[in-house]
Design an enzyme around this catalytic site. Structure first.
Site, short mmCIF file in Angstrom:
data_model
loop_
_atom_site.label_atom_id
_atom_site.label_comp_id
_atom_site.label_asym_id
_atom_site.label_seq_id
_atom_site.Cartn_x
_atom_site.Cartn_y
_atom_site.Cartn_z
N HIS A 43 18.06 -46.11 -2.31
CA HIS A 43 16.75 -46.64 -2.79
C HIS A 43 16.27 -47.78 -2.08
CE1 HIS A 43 18.62 -45.12 -7.15
NE2 HIS A 43 17.97 -44.08 -6.41
N ASP A 73 21.48 -43.71 -11.78
CA ASP A 73 21.07 -42.48 -11.00
C ASP A 73 22.42 -42.14 -10.07
OD1 ASP A 73 19.57 -40.86 -9.45
OD2 ASP A 73 19.16 -42.17 -7.83
N SER A 86 21.89 -48.01 -4.17
CA SER A 86 20.68 -48.68 -4.58
C SER A 86 20.92 -50.21 -3.97
CB SER A 86 20.29 -48.67 -5.96
OG SER A 86 19.32 -49.18 -6.49
#
Length: 348
Positions: A198, A291, A171
């Site tokens: 992401h 995540d 991310s």
């Protein structure tokens, strides 16, 4: 109060961004400038907590301004980009120069995406204001160098089965880490690599092109029902989960977002765990939140090799840090070392 400097050459867009940020109760726009030169000077004079940076400006562009700022008085920089092809390409050059994050320039009031894109901008500025140190990594060493093995738990070999694929989740701070890893892998790397990064909608094709420029591997955006091949990197597309079946065929999914995320690292790690178990190398890179953290720990419990990016090299150590705290990392390494570790695993 978060002090924000806005750098944008269009008076209309500049006023639009200032109005968005000034309506936030925890933000104050301390300056709004129209060129890269002005941005460099304003950072020195105003000491903002965050800079929102346009790419195309007269004179010194956003890429050069980002590099100058990071060389003189580092501050978190968020690239606010349009979606023209050259702007997307320049955005990733700015990431190389030290920008922490990038978001799509919000659509105008009344547009269907306005509220969501405004929320993305505000959230990104707010989160980046908490990042006080911008970390840069050396280029990868020659292949064959020996990485350290910061083992947290698990067997010294870091896995009990010869791997069949690599799954990577990332991310915030992930693009530069991923570029460093992929650029260190040889063209004949014998495993497919599946990646969930992401990233704002509309950037993934440009992201793939940027990675291709520095990697000997074939980098592409994943397509449903495509068979995976050694030495190929498959990036999750916009707004679809990335998975794989037992035959090594890409399976994309429109299932509900997980923790507000689609694609989600958790979905990818569960998929590879279900299909290949210990025959996976799972890698979790810099990023906020958790995540993929529990799923990396699950892969570790199955006997897979699991790698978490170390804190020193992470822009944000949320995702890998949670996985480490769960005892889910066989190795804790920086991006250069992760690349060398992957080469070492497939060589033997």
């Amino acid at each position: 109060m978060i002090k924000v400097l806005v750098a944008e050459d269009s008076p209309t867009i500049r006023a639009f961004l200032v109005s968005i940020l000034e309506t936030q109760p925890d933000m104050r726009v301390v300056g709004a400038v129209s060129s890269g030169e002005e941005a460099v000077t304003a950072v020195q004079d105003l000491k903002p907590d965050v800079v929102t940076m346009d790419i195309h400006m007269p004179g010194m562009d956003g890429f050069t301004a980002t590099r100058r700022i990071m060389e003189t008085l580092p501050v978190p920089i968020v690239i606010v980009s349009g979606m023209m092809t050259d702007q997307v390409a320049a955005t990733f050059r700015a990431v190389e120069a030290g920008a922490l994050a990038f978001v799509r320039r919000p659509a105008g009031i009344g547009h269907a995406d306005h509220d969501r894109e405004v929320a993305d901008l505000v959230m990104t500025v707010r989160l980046m204001s908490e990042v006080r140190v911008v970390r840069r990594w050396r280029r990868p060493p020659p292949l064959g160098s020996t990485p350290r093995t910061g083992a947290v738990t698990g067997d010294p070999a870091g896995g009990r089965s010869r791997p069949r694929l690599v799954a990577i989740g990332a991310s915030t701070g992930g693009p530069m880490a991923l570029q460093t890893i992929l650029s260190s892998l040889p063209a004949d790397f014998p495993l497919p690599i599946l990646v969930v990064q992401h990233i704002a909608n509309g950037f993934v094709e440009g992201f793939a092109e940027w990675l291709r420029l520095s990697s000997a591997l074939e980098v592409q955006v994943a397509r449903d029902f495509t068979g995976t091949m050694p030495g190929h990197v498959y990036l999750a597309p916009d707004d679809r989960h990335l998975g794989i079946d037992r035959n090594g065929v890409i399976r994309l999914s429109d299932a509900a977002p997980e923790s507000g995320l689609r694609p989600a690292v958790s979905h990818l790690f569960r998929s590879v765990a279900d299909q290949f178990g210990a025959e996976v190398v799972g890698v979790l890179l810099s990023g906020m939140g958790a995540d993929g953290s529990a799923e990396l720990a699950h892969l570790h419990a199955l006997g897979a090799t699991t790698i978490a990016q170390d804190k020193a090299s992470s822009v944000v150590h949320g995702m890998p840090g949670v996985a480490i705290d769960m005892g889910g990392a066989s190795h804790v390494l920086n991006p250069t070392e992760i690349g060398a570790k992957l080469v070492g695993l497939v060589r033997g």
